[in-house]
Scaffold this motif. Structure first.
Motif, mmCIF file in Angstrom:
data_model
loop_
_atom_site.group_PDB
_atom_site.id
_atom_site.type_symbol
_atom_site.label_atom_id
_atom_site.label_comp_id
_atom_site.label_asym_id
_atom_site.label_seq_id
_atom_site.Cartn_x
_atom_site.Cartn_y
_atom_site.Cartn_z
ATOM 1 N N VAL A 128 2.085 16.410 2.243
ATOM 2 C CA VAL A 128 2.585 15.374 1.346
ATOM 3 C C VAL A 128 1.449 14.385 1.136
ATOM 4 O O VAL A 128 0.854 13.900 2.096
ATOM 5 C CB VAL A 128 3.806 14.636 1.940
ATOM 6 C CG1 VAL A 128 4.275 13.536 1.002
ATOM 7 C CG2 VAL A 128 4.920 15.612 2.246
ATOM 8 N N PHE A 129 1.166 14.105 -0.118
ATOM 9 C CA PHE A 129 0.105 13.166 -0.467
ATOM 10 C C PHE A 129 0.724 12.082 -1.342
ATOM 11 O O PHE A 129 1.398 12.379 -2.322
ATOM 12 C CB PHE A 129 -1.003 13.899 -1.236
ATOM 13 C CG PHE A 129 -2.063 12.999 -1.776
ATOM 14 C CD1 PHE A 129 -3.138 12.643 -0.986
ATOM 15 C CD2 PHE A 129 -1.994 12.510 -3.066
ATOM 16 C CE1 PHE A 129 -4.128 11.804 -1.472
ATOM 17 C CE2 PHE A 129 -2.968 11.667 -3.567
ATOM 18 C CZ PHE A 129 -4.038 11.316 -2.769
ATOM 19 N N THR A 130 0.510 10.837 -0.957
ATOM 20 C CA THR A 130 1.034 9.736 -1.762
ATOM 21 C C THR A 130 0.136 8.517 -1.600
ATOM 22 O O THR A 130 -0.899 8.569 -0.935
ATOM 23 C CB THR A 130 2.505 9.420 -1.391
ATOM 24 O OG1 THR A 130 3.039 8.531 -2.380
ATOM 25 C CG2 THR A 130 2.621 8.837 -0.005
ATOM 26 N N SER A 131 0.544 7.439 -2.197
ATOM 27 C CA SER A 131 -0.218 6.195 -2.174
ATOM 28 C C SER A 131 0.762 5.041 -2.060
ATOM 29 O O SER A 131 1.950 5.200 -2.330
ATOM 30 C CB SER A 131 -1.016 6.089 -3.482
ATOM 31 O OG SER A 131 -1.651 4.849 -3.590
ATOM 32 N N ASP A 132 0.255 3.879 -1.674
ATOM 33 C CA ASP A 132 1.154 2.724 -1.579
ATOM 34 C C ASP A 132 1.182 1.899 -2.853
ATOM 35 O O ASP A 132 2.040 1.045 -3.020
ATOM 36 C CB ASP A 132 0.817 1.856 -0.367
ATOM 37 C CG ASP A 132 -0.579 1.262 -0.418
ATOM 38 O OD1 ASP A 132 -1.424 1.775 -1.161
ATOM 39 O OD2 ASP A 132 -0.826 0.289 0.307
ATOM 40 N N HIS A 133 0.245 2.133 -3.764
ATOM 41 C CA HIS A 133 0.240 1.408 -5.036
ATOM 42 C C HIS A 133 -0.763 2.050 -5.976
ATOM 43 O O HIS A 133 -1.621 2.817 -5.574
ATOM 44 C CB HIS A 133 -0.107 -0.078 -4.837
ATOM 45 C CG HIS A 133 -1.440 -0.314 -4.191
ATOM 46 N ND1 HIS A 133 -2.631 -0.206 -4.862
ATOM 47 C CD2 HIS A 133 -1.754 -0.645 -2.923
ATOM 48 C CE1 HIS A 133 -3.627 -0.464 -4.041
ATOM 49 N NE2 HIS A 133 -3.126 -0.732 -2.845
ATOM 50 N N GLY A 134 -0.634 1.724 -7.249
ATOM 51 C CA GLY A 134 -1.636 2.099 -8.239
ATOM 52 C C GLY A 134 -2.695 1.005 -8.295
ATOM 53 O O GLY A 134 -2.765 0.143 -7.418
ATOM 54 N N MET A 135 -3.523 1.036 -9.368
ATOM 55 C CA MET A 135 -4.582 0.033 -9.468
ATOM 56 C C MET A 135 -4.998 -0.120 -10.924
ATOM 57 O O MET A 135 -5.089 0.854 -11.659
ATOM 58 C CB MET A 135 -5.784 0.464 -8.626
ATOM 59 C CG MET A 135 -6.848 -0.596 -8.491
ATOM 60 S SD MET A 135 -8.158 -0.120 -7.328
ATOM 61 C CE MET A 135 -7.289 -0.170 -5.775
ATOM 62 N N SER A 136 -5.248 -1.345 -11.319
ATOM 63 C CA SER A 136 -5.728 -1.603 -12.679
ATOM 64 C C SER A 136 -7.215 -1.281 -12.758
ATOM 65 O O SER A 136 -7.884 -1.088 -11.734
ATOM 66 C CB SER A 136 -5.504 -3.072 -13.052
ATOM 67 O OG SER A 136 -6.445 -3.898 -12.381
ATOM 68 N N ASN A 137 -7.735 -1.268 -13.960
ATOM 69 C CA ASN A 137 -9.178 -1.046 -14.141
ATOM 70 C C ASN A 137 -10.017 -2.157 -13.528
ATOM 71 O O ASN A 137 -11.205 -1.984 -13.310
ATOM 72 C CB ASN A 137 -9.512 -0.895 -15.628
ATOM 73 C CG ASN A 137 -9.032 0.419 -16.178
ATOM 74 O OD1 ASN A 137 -8.909 1.399 -15.438
ATOM 75 N ND2 ASN A 137 -8.732 0.453 -17.461
ATOM 76 N N ARG A 138 -9.399 -3.289 -13.256
ATOM 77 C CA ARG A 138 -10.107 -4.408 -12.625
ATOM 78 C C ARG A 138 -10.035 -4.349 -11.104
ATOM 79 O O ARG A 138 -10.518 -5.244 -10.420
ATOM 80 C CB ARG A 138 -9.524 -5.730 -13.120
ATOM 81 C CG ARG A 138 -9.730 -5.977 -14.610
ATOM 82 C CD ARG A 138 -9.166 -7.320 -15.072
ATOM 83 N NE ARG A 138 -7.839 -7.619 -14.566
ATOM 84 C CZ ARG A 138 -6.684 -7.191 -15.097
ATOM 85 N NH1 ARG A 138 -6.709 -6.423 -16.169
ATOM 86 N NH2 ARG A 138 -5.525 -7.538 -14.569
ATOM 87 N N GLY A 139 -9.352 -3.317 -10.556
ATOM 88 C CA GLY A 139 -9.262 -3.187 -9.106
ATOM 89 C C GLY A 139 -8.164 -4.022 -8.477
ATOM 90 O O GLY A 139 -8.212 -4.308 -7.288
ATOM 91 N N SER A 140 -7.171 -4.396 -9.268
ATOM 92 C CA SER A 140 -6.086 -5.219 -8.725
ATOM 93 C C SER A 140 -4.766 -4.458 -8.797
ATOM 94 O O SER A 140 -4.668 -3.405 -9.413
ATOM 95 C CB SER A 140 -5.985 -6.535 -9.501
ATOM 96 O OG SER A 140 -5.650 -6.276 -10.850
ATOM 97 N N HIS A 141 -3.760 -5.013 -8.155
ATOM 98 C CA HIS A 141 -2.409 -4.456 -8.208
ATOM 99 C C HIS A 141 -1.428 -5.550 -7.825
ATOM 100 O O HIS A 141 -1.818 -6.630 -7.403
ATOM 101 C CB HIS A 141 -2.255 -3.242 -7.276
ATOM 102 C CG HIS A 141 -2.499 -3.541 -5.835
ATOM 103 N ND1 HIS A 141 -1.555 -4.091 -5.002
ATOM 104 C CD2 HIS A 141 -3.615 -3.385 -5.077
ATOM 105 C CE1 HIS A 141 -2.056 -4.236 -3.795
ATOM 106 N NE2 HIS A 141 -3.316 -3.832 -3.802
#
Length: 173
Positions: A128-141
């Protein structure tokens, strides 16, 4: 936690969530490794190397308890891979550092998958592969934008039916 044994590798700030769970073994790197001003793929490399070392260590004659524990049913391996997150925030998602870390990430996952297959002598592992959040092109979330909150969930291996990726992605509330 319904696992019989869990091995977790990575950053103390995340692994500390598992400290009170029974039959959980933690391998943490120290805070000194986390320098948010420099390239961070070494954090992910450390995790992959520690998993490989654990499997190798279990093959030694004096490590029969580890070998037996690893060969039980319901064993979970949790790999916290902080390097890409750190590189995304520090250098941005399209940077050389971030994209280089994705290569480290991809190669490490491929190696761990093969290592599990070779170690256990079968194709009975699921991943299982997942993440805790995405990210904007500016490196923020964290602002609620879709690219900042949408996360992957990729599952493959034993017991997983094959399907085609969905596009556009399925978004659940």
């Amino acid at each position: 936690n319904r696992s019989r044994e869990t091995w977790a590798f990575g950053s103390r700030d995340v692994l500390s969530m598992f400290v009170n769970l029974e039959n959980t073994h933690l391998e943490e790197y120290g805070e000194e490794r986390q320098d948010f001003a420099m390239e961070a793929s070494h954090l992910d490399t450390w995790v992959f190397e520690k998993v490989e070392e654990m499997f190798e260590r279990s093959k030694r004659e004096n490590e029969t308890d580890l070998f037996e524990a690893l060969h039980q049913e319901k064993v979970v391996f949790f790999l916290h891979l902080l390097g890409s997150d750190t590189n995304g925030h520090t250098f941005r998602p399209h940077s050389h550092e971030y994209l280089g870390n994705i290569k480290v990430f991809d190669d490490g996952i491929k190696k761990i998958e093969q290592l599990a297959k070779d170690y256990f002598g079968d194709d009975a592992s699921a991943f299982v592969f997942t993440s805790d959040h995405g990210m904007s092109n500016r490196g923020s979330h964290g602002d609620g934008d879709v690219e900042n909150t949408e996360t992957p969930l990729v599952v493959w291996g034993a017991g997983i039916a094959h399907s085609e990726p969905s596009y556009p992605p399925i978004v659940t509330p």
